[in-house]
Design an enzyme around this catalytic site. Structure first.
Site, PDB file in Angstrom:
ATOM      1  N   GLN A 144       0.825  -1.206   0.000  1.00  0.00           N
ATOM      2  CA  GLN A 144       0.000   0.000   0.000  1.00  0.00           C
ATOM      3  C   GLN A 144       0.859   1.257   0.000  1.00  0.00           C
ATOM      4  OE1 GLN A 144      -2.679  -2.235   3.282  1.00  0.00           O
ATOM      5  NE2 GLN A 144      -3.283  -0.110   3.018  1.00  0.00           N
ATOM      6  N   ARG A 191      -8.341  -1.127   8.487  1.00  0.00           N
ATOM      7  CA  ARG A 191      -9.371  -0.231   7.967  1.00  0.00           C
ATOM      8  C   ARG A 191      -9.774   0.818   8.996  1.00  0.00           C
ATOM      9  NH1 ARG A 191     -14.160  -1.833   3.631  1.00  0.00           N
ATOM     10  NH2 ARG A 191     -14.297   0.284   2.886  1.00  0.00           N
ATOM     11  N   CYS A 192      -8.758   1.458   9.567  1.00  0.00           N
ATOM     12  CA  CYS A 192      -9.037   2.584  10.466  1.00  0.00           C
ATOM     13  C   CYS A 192      -7.795   3.441  10.548  1.00  0.00           C
ATOM     14  CB  CYS A 192      -9.447   2.116  11.849  1.00  0.00           C
ATOM     15  SG  CYS A 192      -8.094   1.602  12.896  1.00  0.00           S
ATOM     16  N   GLU A 208     -12.928   4.403   5.905  1.00  0.00           N
ATOM     17  CA  GLU A 208     -12.883   3.558   7.092  1.00  0.00           C
ATOM     18  C   GLU A 208     -13.967   3.851   8.102  1.00  0.00           C
ATOM     19  OE1 GLU A 208      -8.882   4.648   7.736  1.00  0.00           O
ATOM     20  OE2 GLU A 208      -8.165   2.888   6.683  1.00  0.00           O
TER      21      GLU A 208
END
Ligand code: CDP
Length: 789
Positions: free
Chosen positions: A223, A373-374, A743
């Site tokens: 990523q 996902r935060c 998110e």
């Protein structure tokens, strides 16, 4: 000492058989790393430890090396010759690439087999014989931090305990005084278990060292390609890998969710193998390796104390956390924030006194933890405050919606300075909660609940009014390993008015190809279909820190708009030249400049682009392009209010989500359909941890949850119908008023679901339940309370 589990992939028995049956091995024709086949490519597979803690007495490779097609076995001592057996983590801790004499968690890499075929590499792994001497295992972070606990990281000179770090925010004495003075205080132990991102595509790479050019190309599932390039150069510069000779290509990625930010040992071993052997080396994890050995998320044990006056005005908050980081702190947090953005834990409420602290412990588990996902521990913070708010409402016998409305930061208080140091940019929390209550029909649901309760039926209504903090970040505070967290965009408009736009971020399915093209279209009037978006190739993309923590829109999205505006400024000069008027006489409407008062005298952006290469004024540089590195002045603070309605089966303890309504606010929206998709995906990744997902370990460090047989991710069957809506409160500092959104739903969903279940059981005296709230957990309570059917 009991034996390690033998049903895991790491047992070796039946290993290659399982792989041959794996449908993932049927090659597709996509643009994922596993689709790539390079000439002469070799394959790597990894021998992993069945023990959570053991001495490696001997690695016998004789049988493996006799297998035709097995070319080499790389072990720790081999890498040690190049000083590559340890590597830094993104949190500036250290992590083994391959061990010399001791393994620290189950499924840790022990050595790697290189072969001409993938199956031969797997057979080679089975044939390697490793002699271990099991050592005592530490799995409990509380015991690990207790005085006198054996020191795990004996590789660190002078380390006398197992504290990875201590971090705190706020004034402890002040918060404690306010808690002591509060009329009502609730205190709950809230545990967010260890979970895994479980992305559809596992991690992997092809390392391709071209010895003629001295150039290394790594196709990998990352990523953050630029950051990886720099880290590779810093770690392997001494063996000749210099940054201009390293190219990282991150092609299509099948889900990242934070789990593809870290650098895993497999990548480094593949690079070392390719450099040594001089051929491309491919390494792709299988599903069980991915679940068992890659960085985990969460694992926060939080003691939450929330104080209020009798009328429900919240006054004070204190959270003490013990965080299990496994054997190395490999979390992907900005360096000044070792516990991420956990200090957003005052949430949506106007709390005047607060303190939070985190003690991170080393244990014999895989390292982590990733921000699944935060935005760096926001999920943990939101879960703590939203659960505590419901517990407070229960203690005060107040409606949880009314309690929230009473304590929300009011719209006129923005920009709002929180007691823990953040400046919230904008918000209207009351509007979002009112909207979700209207959509769901809150009052009618409460009446229905009261009726059902009389009949002994279990129905619950759960609210979560969360505030996120995304867009890392302003470079004066945010860096990863010293790399400041700006991000970038470069736009080139070609002579025929078509464009290519490149970014320092990297989509993993979020749709950047669509939304970035839309930003260019909005700013320059070039149709989105005429804008080619590219990310993920460090040889071509401008430098950036990558995509995670919902940062792309707040950083590269902003950079895109500002690069486009630079192009528009130059286009104006060109238009003035073409129309033979002064720049001051020109007006812009998307797609063209025209003369004020004479709209027929106009030049389209396409005509201007052509002139930039064919008819530009003397003294002006040719071309129409710009690059912008955007350093955000602040983070963005998206928010939302969710309501979940559950029914509980008294016979089985099963929780059925009957309705789930999500009202989100991410400021101005670029693409409503993409945002809706982000919310749907996020909600589904919220119901997973709320009801199903957990990775746990027995006392010997054996994993449970290491395969999809016992790590239960929601499928279409478990996923309810999501109802979504929005409010729009633009960010005042973002160039087009947008906030991140990727998110929000993963953060907001779990507490809404947990609050709904506790709400269904509150009349039985239940004040808290840790997630995942499995049928077994609920049924045990029903049985204890005498209401199970
Ligand atoms: O960093 P990441 O792409 O994961 O998160 P994001 O910036 O929240 O964006 C997720 C997707 O939603 C991207 O395609 C954005 O362009 C899109 N988005 C949008 O259309 N409008 C917003 N206000 C925020 C995001």
């Amino acid at each position: 000492m009991s034996e390690p589990r033998t049903d895991a992939k790491i047992s070796g028995m039946g290993h290659s058989m399982k792989r041959k049956e794996d449908p993932r091995f049927i090659r597709g024709k996509g643009n994922y790393v596993d689709d790539f086949v390079l000439p002469g490519m070799l394959y790597m597979d990894i021998v992993r430890s069945p023990h959570a803690h053991a001495k490696i007495k001997k690695i016998n490779t004789v049988r493996a090396l006799k297998i035709p097609g097995v070319l080499a076995v790389i072990d720790g001592p081999t890498l040690a010759k190049y000083n590559l057996h340890w590597m830094p983590t993104i949190s500036a801790d250290t992590q083994m690439v391959l061990p010399i004499d001791e393994v620290m968690y189950q499924a840790q890499e022990v050595c790697a087999v290189i072969a001409t075929e993938r199956y031969i590499a797997a057979d080679g792994v089975d044939a390697v014989e490793v002699e271990y001497e099991p050592l005592p295992v530490m799995v409990d972070p509380h015991k690990s931090l207790a005085p006198g606990a054996p020191v795990l990281r004996r590789d660190k000179k002078d380390k006398k305990d197992n504290l990875a770090f201590h971090w705190e925010a706020g004034d402890k004495a002040d918060a404690e005084r306010a808690l002591a003075a509060a009329d009502v205080v609730i205190s709950e132990n809230v545990y967010l278990p260890r979970i895994h991102v479980a992305s559809m595509e596992t991690c992997g790479c092809i390392a391709d060292f071209n010895s003629a050019e001295g150039k290394l190309t790594v196709y990998m599932t990352t990523q953050a390609p630029h950051a990886v390039r720099t880290v590779f150069a810093l770690v392997a510069g001494h063996v000749g890998l210099s940054e201009e000779k390293i190219r990282i290509v991150s092609p299509d990625i099948g889900g990242g969710f934070g789990g593809k930010v870290p650098v895993y040992p497999g990548y480094v071993i593949a690079v070392a193998a390719s450099v040594v052997i001089g051929k491309p080396v491919k390494w792709i994890e299988d599903r069980m390796e991915n679940l068992q050995a890659d960085s985990f998320a969460r694992d926060y044990h939080m003691k939450v104390e929330l104080g209020a006056n009798k009328d429900g005005t919240m006054t004070s908050l204190k959270i003490k956390t013990v965080a299990d980081h496994g054997y190395a702190n490999a979390s992907a947090n900005p360096s000044k924030f070792p516990a991420g953005l956990f200090s957003i834990c005052t949430g949506s409420y106007d709390l005047k006194h607060a303190f939070c602290e985190v003690d991170a412990a080393y244990t014999h588990k895989p390292p982590g933890g990733v921000a699944y996902r935060c935005s760096f521990r926001v999920t943990e913070a939101v879960h703590a405050i939203e659960r505590a708010t419901d517990a407070l409402a229960q203690k005060l016998d107040m409606d949880p919606a009314e309690l929230r409305m009473k304590n929300f930061i009011r719209p006129e208080q923005f920009p709002y300075k929180s007691v823990l140091g953040w400046e919230y940019d904008s918000g209207d929390y009351g509007a979002a909660l009112r909207k979700v209550m209207d959509i769901v029909g809150y009052d009618a649901l409460r009446r229905e609940q009261a009726e059902k309760r009389k009949r002994g039926e279990l129905m619950g209504i759960g609210i979560c009014s969360f505030t996120e903090i995304v867009g890392a970040g302003p470079s004066k505070h945010f860096d990863i390993l010293g790399l400041k967290m700006f991000d970038s965009a470069e736009i080139r408009v070609h002579p025929t008015g078509k464009a290519i736009a490149r970014f320092g971020t990297k989509s993993q399915g979020q749709g950047h190809e669509t939304t970035y093209a839309q930003i260019v279209a909005e700013e320059l009037g070039i149709p989105a279909a005429h804008v080619q978006v590219e990310e993920g190739d460090t040889d071509t993309a401008p430098y950036g820190l990558g995509t995670y923590a919902s940062r792309s829109t707040p950083t590269s999205g902003a950079a895109c708009a500002l690069a486009a505006r630079k192009i528009r400024d130059k286009a104006k000069k060109l238009a003035a030249h073409l129309l033979e008027v002064s720049e001051n006489d020109l007006e812009w409407e998307p797609g063209k400049f025209f003369v004020k008062g004479a709209p027929q005298k106009a030049k389209t952006i396409q005509e201007i682009a052509f002139a930039a290469y064919t008819n530009h004024p003397q003294g002006m540089e040719a071309g129409l392009e710009a690059v912008h590195y955007y350093d955000p002045p602040n983070l963005t603070f998206p928010f939302g209010s969710y309501i979940c309605v559950v029914d509980i089966d008294r016979g089985t303890g099963e929780v059925k989500v009957r309705r789930f309504v999500a009202v989100d606010d991410c400021g101005n929206i670029i693409n409503p359909m993409i945002v809706e998709g982000q919310i749907h995906g996020g909600l589904t990744q919220g119901i997973g941890p709320a009801l199903y997902e957990e990775i746990s370990y027995d006392d010997e460090g054996n994993i449970s949850g290491g395969s999809f047989l016992d790590y239960y991710v929601p499928t279409a069957l478990e996923t309810p119908h999501w109802e979504t809506d929005k409010t729009v409160t633009p960010s005042p500092h973002h160039p087009f008023g947008a906030k991140g959104v990727g998110e929000s739903a993963t953060v907001g969903a779990p507490p809404a679901i947990a609050n709904a279940v506790v709400d269904a059981l509150r009349h039985l005296g239940v004040t808290h339940l840790d997630i995942p709230i499995t049928p077994e957990k609920v049924w045990q309570i029903l049985k204890k309370k005498g209401v199970a059917e």
